[in-house]
Write an enzyme that holds these catalytic residues in place. Structure first.
Site, mmCIF file in Angstrom:
data_model
loop_
_atom_site.group_PDB
_atom_site.id
_atom_site.type_symbol
_atom_site.label_atom_id
_atom_site.label_comp_id
_atom_site.label_asym_id
_atom_site.label_seq_id
_atom_site.Cartn_x
_atom_site.Cartn_y
_atom_site.Cartn_z
ATOM 1 N N VAL A 168 7.516 2.554 3.791
ATOM 2 C CA VAL A 168 8.434 1.821 2.913
ATOM 3 C C VAL A 168 7.939 1.878 1.471
ATOM 4 O O VAL A 168 8.710 2.104 0.541
ATOM 5 C CB VAL A 168 8.610 0.355 3.385
ATOM 6 C CG1 VAL A 168 9.490 -0.418 2.420
ATOM 7 C CG2 VAL A 168 9.214 0.312 4.780
ATOM 8 N N CYS A 169 6.631 1.695 1.274
ATOM 9 C CA CYS A 169 6.070 1.736 -0.088
ATOM 10 C C CYS A 169 6.221 3.131 -0.695
ATOM 11 O O CYS A 169 6.542 3.267 -1.878
ATOM 12 C CB CYS A 169 4.601 1.322 -0.077
ATOM 13 S SG CYS A 169 4.315 -0.382 0.456
ATOM 14 N N ALA A 170 5.991 4.149 0.099
ATOM 15 C CA ALA A 170 6.140 5.522 -0.382
ATOM 16 C C ALA A 170 7.589 5.801 -0.771
ATOM 17 O O ALA A 170 7.868 6.375 -1.831
ATOM 18 C CB ALA A 170 5.668 6.507 0.683
ATOM 19 N N SER B 132 0.836 -1.203 0.000
ATOM 20 C CA SER B 132 0.000 0.000 0.000
ATOM 21 C C SER B 132 0.874 1.257 0.000
ATOM 22 O O SER B 132 1.841 1.336 0.753
ATOM 23 C CB SER B 132 -0.904 0.037 1.240
ATOM 24 O OG SER B 132 -1.615 1.259 1.283
ATOM 25 N N THR C 3 8.442 3.955 -4.011
ATOM 26 C CA THR C 3 7.841 4.622 -5.173
ATOM 27 C C THR C 3 8.636 5.859 -5.556
ATOM 28 O O THR C 3 8.921 6.086 -6.742
ATOM 29 C CB THR C 3 6.372 4.987 -4.876
ATOM 30 O OG1 THR C 3 5.671 3.798 -4.509
ATOM 31 C CG2 THR C 3 5.709 5.620 -6.086
#
Length: 174
Positions: free
Chosen positions: A58-60, A53, A63
């Site tokens: 971590v995902c941000a 998500s 990305t």
């Protein structure tokens, strides 16, 4: 069945596992405009990045790093895929200035997660996608990383090294 860890605890993944050297299944995702677009199949050089998500740190970070690395690589398509709703993905990209990659949601049919074998099957994140990267060239998976610990970032260098070692994109951008 593939297993990964979430904060050290084992979690199983569901779906058909894709291997390096196998054909990359073509699947439909939902874009920010709610229209569908396809990834996989024979689309030249393509990087498919799955994250649980965009609402996690971590995902941000992942990305933003992929967006940065893709700035000078127009001949390569990179799609970032999650189960997030397209509205949330659009808001994130707008806020973060993400322009060098495409975001797609697998929320409708879960086709990507099923055909690439990366749906988290148990634990607190059950139903989301595991953190994974697939590099596809001419319809064949040439690199795959299912990140062993969901809270860790992938190996960015290995992604672009796989493209270089396969002959690159032919445009001199590597």
């Amino acid at each position: 069945m593939t297993k990964v860890k979430f904060h050290g605890a084992d979690v199983a993944l569901k779906g058909e596992e894709v291997f390096v050297g196998s054909y990359a299944p073509e699947v439909a995702l939902v874009g920010q405009d709610l229209g569908e677009f396809k990834v996989g199949g024979n689309n030249g050089i393509e990087i498919l990045v799955a994250v649980p998500s965009l609402d996690t740190g971590v995902c941000a970070t992942e990305t933003r790093k992929f967006n940065e690395k893709m700035a000078a690589k127009q001949a390569i398509k990179l799609s970032l895929i999650s189960m997030d709703l397209p509205f949330a993905m659009g808001r994130f990209c707008s806020t973060e200035g993400i322009k060098n990659l495409k975001v797609g949601s697998d929320f409708r049919a879960r086709e990507f997660g099923e055909k690439y074998g990366i749906i988290i099957g148990e634990g607190p994140l059950a139903g989301l996608l595991a953190r994974a990267v697939f590099v596809i060239k001419d319809g064949v998976v040439i690199h795959k990383q299912i990140v062993p610990e969901i809270t860790d970032e992938p190996n960015y260098d290995a992604v672009f090294d796989a493209i270089k070692s396969s002959g690159g994109c032919g445009c001199g951008c590597m």
